[in-house]
Design an enzyme around this catalytic site. Structure first.
Site, short mmCIF file in Angstrom:
data_model
loop_
_atom_site.label_atom_id
_atom_site.label_comp_id
_atom_site.label_asym_id
_atom_site.label_seq_id
_atom_site.Cartn_x
_atom_site.Cartn_y
_atom_site.Cartn_z
CB CYS A 118 45.27 -27.77 2.67
SG CYS A 118 44.13 -28.17 4.08
CB CYS A 144 41.56 -27.12 1.44
SG CYS A 144 41.98 -28.96 1.21
CB CYS A 165 40.87 -32.16 3.60
SG CYS A 165 41.81 -30.78 4.91
CD GLU A 204 -2.89 1.49 0.37
OE1 GLU A 204 -3.02 0.59 -0.40
OE2 GLU A 204 -3.68 2.62 0.27
CB SER A 248 33.35 17.48 23.48
OG SER A 248 34.29 18.17 24.37
CE LYS A 306 30.56 10.09 25.09
NZ LYS A 306 30.69 9.78 23.56
CD GLU A 317 20.34 11.81 27.61
OE1 GLU A 317 21.09 12.10 26.52
OE2 GLU A 317 19.82 12.95 28.08
S1 IVH Z 1 24.94 15.52 25.27
C1 IVH Z 1 26.86 19.47 26.18
N1 IVH Z 1 24.10 12.88 24.96
O1 IVH Z 1 29.12 12.11 22.82
C2 IVH Z 1 26.47 18.14 25.84
N2 IVH Z 1 25.91 13.40 23.81
O2 IVH Z 1 31.51 13.89 23.82
C3 IVH Z 1 26.33 17.57 24.63
N3 IVH Z 1 26.89 11.49 22.07
O3 IVH Z 1 29.54 14.87 20.43
C4 IVH Z 1 26.25 16.10 24.43
N4 IVH Z 1 25.18 10.10 22.81
O4 IVH Z 1 27.98 13.03 19.78
C5 IVH Z 1 24.99 13.83 24.52
N5 IVH Z 1 23.11 10.90 24.87
C6 IVH Z 1 24.00 11.80 24.50
C7 IVH Z 1 24.92 11.31 23.79
C8 IVH Z 1 26.03 12.19 23.34
C9 IVH Z 1 26.36 10.37 22.24
C10 IVH Z 1 28.15 12.13 21.78
C11 IVH Z 1 27.82 13.40 20.99
C12 IVH Z 1 28.67 14.40 21.69
C13 IVH Z 1 29.73 13.42 22.35
C14 IVH Z 1 30.16 14.08 23.58
#
Ligand code: IVH
Length: 672
Positions: free
Chosen positions: A411, A429, A435, A37, A84, A117, A115
């Site tokens: 072999c 082989c 073998c 669909e 970062s 990472k 969360e």
């Molecule tokens: S928060 C100021 N949450 O990890 C905070 N980052 O070194 C901004 N990453 O460049 C980042 N999962 O690409 C945040 N749940 C998450 C994440 C996350 C992966 C990565 C992100 C960032 C790096 C931080």
């Protein structure tokens, strides 16, 4: 004028409908309509847009398939820098993070958003009046690259925000990543074709987003989880909780990570970390740790920034899944089908929770391409339960004392010459059951649970029996007796009796299991079942040819050739005869209802008068046919109703037979 508006209305309503179906499928994982669909509406929209180019929109669902390639990436500036976060690797440092926050805020009752990472690439998405207008990479945090063309192909990213009143402006940040399932399937494909593989899902995601051609990106099937609302215009008041903000992104059509949680206090964060670490291998994505964020946005602002990263967030990293170590040697293992697999002997190293001293180098081609030398420092990856692998050499650390791996000409087990088969990544082989390595693996496979299911006849025992020349083929299993078995190492009378009993019991089997047990190349359980169902007896199977085999569902030319070659080999026939003579038997295979269209594939396009699309599909399937949504050279017929889509053109182009409704009804009558 009226007609023009009608067309536009139709286009808009198709776009809205398809956007909704996309959302149900990719974000909610709960489609409400069958793929056919969706395909048919998609084709309708595509045709209308082609006929009325003045109504083109970059955010139409049709544009997700990937537009023209771009010539170069443009830079974009992040008005709000993409930061970062600081990493911590142990509990003490995590407690330090919490203590500094408690001191600054004069409180211990802090709510945190925990969360996973994700290991992918940070992406920033800009929406204006609900429309995706720009997407960029993080770059150095201030200047990134414009990757809008690629991001549009990510199905989990809304091109248009859901809901009637989107904010004037919105910037969402999150991680674009490749799921483990996609990564494994793309690599398995590449490996089979002897092409370059991705080192890990992160590299795969990053490499894909840096493609100039969005059609390549589309094939990479990336996913996306948002992790921050970086900016939202004043017209849309949002919760003061970071976690709740993420939840509200769901309303706008984003898929959010269900593994995230809001918890009170740092000890709960620690529990969250332990729990996620325990689940790490079973997550659908690669995660390299937990990001812990102060949940209250006002408190985040109060804490502010340190030199490089915010004070309100930290990444508590998991133990590494990729480490460096020394490659001591490369040995070659011979598998059941004669494939020589290079195995790395490593300076033992702790990775992904275990000490590893061997790792696979996959196959000859891949190893050569990676240019790995003995003595190199190599990167070893061990993710979850997956077999540890050597990802690559660290070329910058190569010394004079390394040497290239020599390619075996014979072999290592039986001494026969080895061959590099054209179109295959492996060297092989060809000595088959002559073998000892292949003989052993073939017998272990024959006795395995899903095959003949002979309990107790496992790897170690078969190894002994093959080495002592007692077992030369699976047929010899039925000549084992108490005298032979009880004389083996570490074997008592009782265990020997058990094995003989298991051999006896295994003689009652099914035709499908027996065919699977033979270990014909590329014939897994599913193919064995199809063969058993279709041929019903050994005699019929012996009498077949490659053409008849290829007419069966899921059997292509390669598999057909393997089956045919195996059955034509007199040596194999003799073994099969001996097995049957020893009393292996199976009940007559039950005949299924007549399926005259078994092995054929049809495609439906346009509206039929007498049958709905669902009925047409069901009728075809009842006769054994498959119904596909796209036309290929392998399609047996395209069934054309009123107002057919581009599938008809495709049928003409590929010279696939076209059936009108009458032809189709005649075809269905075959089953009556
Ligand atoms: S928060 C100021 N949450 O990890 C905070 N980052 O070194 C901004 N990453 O460049 C980042 N999962 O690409 C945040 N749940 C998450 C994440 C996350 C992966 C990565 C992100 C960032 C790096 C931080």
């Amino acid at each position: 004028m009226k007609q023009k508006n009608d067309v536009l209305q139709k286009i808009l309503s198709l776009r809205a409908l398809l956007t909704e179906y996309n959302y149900q499928y990719y974000v909610l994982d709960a489609p409400t309509v069958p793929d056919s669909e969706y395909d048919s509406l998609f084709q309708q929209l595509l045709q209308l847009e082609e006929a009325h180019p003045q109504y083109f929109s970059v955010n139409s669902p049709t544009q997700r398939v990937g537009a023209e390639a771009i010539k170069a990436f443009h830079s974009i500036r992040h008005t709000i820098p993409m930061l970062s976060i600081d990493n911590v690797f142990d509990e003490v440092s995590l407690q330090g993070f919490a203590r500094r926050i408690a001191e600054r805020l004069q409180s211990n009752d802090i709510a945190y958003s925990c969360e996973p990472k994700l290991d992918g690439l940070a992406v920033s998405l800009h929406y204006e009046a609900g429309q995706l207008v720009r997407a960029g990479t993080r770059g150095d945090g201030v200047m990134g690259e414009d990757i809008t063309h690629n991001v549009r192909t990510i199905s989990e990213i809304p091109l248009i925000l859901r809901g009637t009143t989107p904010p004037q402006r919105l910037e969402v940040r999150g991680e674009a990543y490749m799921s483990k399932a996609v990564f494994n399937s793309l690599n398995a494909d590449a490996r089979q074709k002897g092409q370059k593989t991705f080192a890990n899902p992160r590299n795969a995601a990053a490499g894909s987003l840096r493609q100039l051609d969005p059609r390549i990106m589309k094939e990479r099937r990336l996913s996306f989880f948002p992790y921050a609302v970086a900016f939202i215009s004043d017209d849309m008041p949002l919760s003061n909780s970071h976690y709740e903000r993420l939840l509200s992104l769901k309303e706008w059509g984003f898929k959010i990570n269900g593994d995230s949680e809001r918890v009170m206090g740092i000890d709960a964060c620690l529990k969250y970390y332990e729990h996620l670490l325990a689940r790490r291998a079973s997550l659908t994505y690669d995660s390299d740790g937990v990001v812990i964020k102060v949940d209250d946005i006002h408190l985040q602002e109060e804490l502010g920034m340190a030199t490089r990263a915010p004070r309100w967030a930290v990444a508590y990293k998991f133990p590494a899944e990729e480490v460096m170590t020394q490659l001591l040697d490369v040995e070659w293992q011979v598998g059941r089908t004669g494939t020589l697999t290079p195995v790395a002997r490593l300076e033992p190293i702790f990775v992904g929770g275990a000490t590893v001293s061997n790792a696979t180098l996959h196959n000859f081609d891949e190893m050569t391409r990676k240019d790995i030398h003995i003595g190199d420092t190599v990167i070893v990856r061990r993710a979850g339960d997956v077999i540890p692998e050597v990802v690559g050499a660290v070329l910058a650390q190569r010394t004079q004392n390394t040497r290239a791996v020599s390619i075996p000409t014979h072999c290592p087990v039986c001494g026969s010459p080895v061959y590099k088969v054209a179109d295959e990544a492996a060297i092989r082989c060809m000595a088959g059951l002559h073998c000892p390595a292949q003989r052993k693996e073939a017998i272990v496979h024959y006795a395995s649970r899903k095959a003949m299911d002979i309990e107790g006849l496992g790897d170690k025992l078969v190894d002994q029996l093959v080495k002592q020349n007692i077992l030369q083929s699976p047929a010899d299993i039925y000549r084992l007796d108490l005298n032979i078995l009880a004389n083996l190492d570490r074997m008592g009378i009782k265990s020997a009796e058990n094995i003989l009993q298991a051999v006896e019991a295994s003689k009652k089997t099914t035709f499908a299991k027996f065919l699977y047990a033979l270990g014909i190349r590329e014939v897994g359980e599913a193919t064995a079942k199809i063969l058993a169902q279709h041929f019903q007896s050994l005699e019929a199977l012996y009498a077949t040819n490659e053409e008849e085999l290829m007419a069966l569902n899921d059997i292509g030319p390669v598999v057909a050739a393997h089956i045919h070659a195996f059955l034509s080999e007199t040596h194999n026939k003799k073994i099969i005869q001996a097995i049957v003579a020893a009393g292996v038997q199976w009940p007559q295979v039950e005949k299924k209802a007549l399926q005259p269209l078994l092995g054929q594939t049809f495609v439906l396009t346009g509206t039929l008068e007498t049958l709905s699309r669902e009925e047409a599909k069901a009728r075809l399937e009842a006769l054994g046919a498959k119904v596909s949504s796209s036309v290929s050279k392998k399609t047996h017929g395209v069934i054309v109703g009123d107002a057919p889509g581009s599938k008809l053109d495709k049928a003409h182009e590929l010279q696939v037979p076209v059936l009108n409704e009458n032809d189709f009804l005649a075809l269905l009558r075959q089953g009556e």
